[in-house]
Design a protein around this motif. Sequence first.
Motif, PDB file in Angstrom:
ATOM      1  N   ASP A   1      -2.112   2.030  -1.261  1.00 11.49           N
ATOM      2  CA  ASP A   1      -3.360   1.296  -1.443  1.00 11.49           C
ATOM      3  C   ASP A   1      -3.105  -0.043  -2.131  1.00 11.49           C
ATOM      4  O   ASP A   1      -3.672  -1.065  -1.747  1.00 11.49           O
ATOM      5  N   ASP A   2      -2.238  -0.041  -3.157  1.00 10.87           N
ATOM      6  CA  ASP A   2      -1.896  -1.282  -3.852  1.00 10.87           C
ATOM      7  C   ASP A   2      -1.229  -2.268  -2.899  1.00 10.87           C
ATOM      8  O   ASP A   2      -1.526  -3.452  -2.909  1.00 10.87           O
ATOM      9  N   ALA A   3      -0.325  -1.763  -2.062  1.00  8.37           N
ATOM     10  CA  ALA A   3       0.367  -2.634  -1.112  1.00  8.37           C
ATOM     11  C   ALA A   3      -0.615  -3.217  -0.109  1.00  8.37           C
ATOM     12  O   ALA A   3      -0.557  -4.403   0.209  1.00  8.37           O
ATOM     13  N   ARG A   4      -1.525  -2.374   0.383  1.00 12.84           N
ATOM     14  CA  ARG A   4      -2.531  -2.878   1.323  1.00 12.84           C
ATOM     15  C   ARG A   4      -3.448  -3.870   0.626  1.00 12.84           C
ATOM     16  O   ARG A   4      -3.795  -4.903   1.174  1.00 12.84           O
TER      17      ARG A   4
ATOM     18  N   ALA B   1      -3.447 -11.533  -0.556  1.00 15.42           N
ATOM     19  CA  ALA B   1      -2.620 -12.669  -0.143  1.00 15.42           C
ATOM     20  C   ALA B   1      -3.206 -13.308   1.108  1.00 15.42           C
ATOM     21  O   ALA B   1      -3.269 -14.531   1.212  1.00 15.42           O
ATOM     22  N   GLY B   2      -3.627 -12.476   2.053  1.00 16.89           N
ATOM     23  CA  GLY B   2      -4.230 -13.000   3.272  1.00 16.89           C
ATOM     24  C   GLY B   2      -5.519 -13.749   2.977  1.00 16.89           C
ATOM     25  O   GLY B   2      -5.771 -14.821   3.524  1.00 16.89           O
ATOM     26  N   LEU B   3      -6.335 -13.201   2.084  1.00 18.01           N
ATOM     27  CA  LEU B   3      -7.583 -13.849   1.700  1.00 18.01           C
ATOM     28  C   LEU B   3      -7.292 -15.187   1.010  1.00 18.01           C
ATOM     29  O   LEU B   3      -7.958 -16.190   1.282  1.00 18.01           O
TER      30      LEU B   3
END
Length: 165
Positions: free
Chosen positions: A144-147, A153-155
């Motif tokens: 969950d943390d990785a996602r 980062a994408g945002l």
Amino acid sequence: MIARLKGRLLEKEPHQVLIDVGGVGYRAGIPLSTFYALPPEGEEVTLRVHTHVREDHLALFGFYTRDEQDLFEKLIEISGIGPRLALAILSGLPAGDLVTAIADGDAARLRAIPGVGPKTADRVVLELRDRVRRLQKAREEQADDARGSGRSAGLALLVGARFAL
């Protein structure tokens, strides 16, 4: 203690391998899951290793993944389960399925493995159930943390791109 072997795979059989490391041949017991993941004989291989030492015996057990090795080491901590039975258990169920069976308390699934009787199956579930559940929860949180980090980062990239326009 030997913790890893990297060398040329000389021989492979369903329950053991022989690896040449700098001119020295090391024989190690392995579960079937590791056997299926091995390259052809003659190629280079790297295995994680558990060194099992007794007064009169030194044995190596090799694993392709950390999960296999961790499960093996947890299994041999249980009274009445030695390295050979632990390998049989890992050979009877893939690591992920074994973790699920233990976490769900599915002793019947463990009893289906050759060499594992009702008492042993119940003991494995009893002694490892809480540890396995904690492990599963920790892995889910890491995932969950990785996602979440990926989304953040994408945002940030999207927001940065908007302000750049």
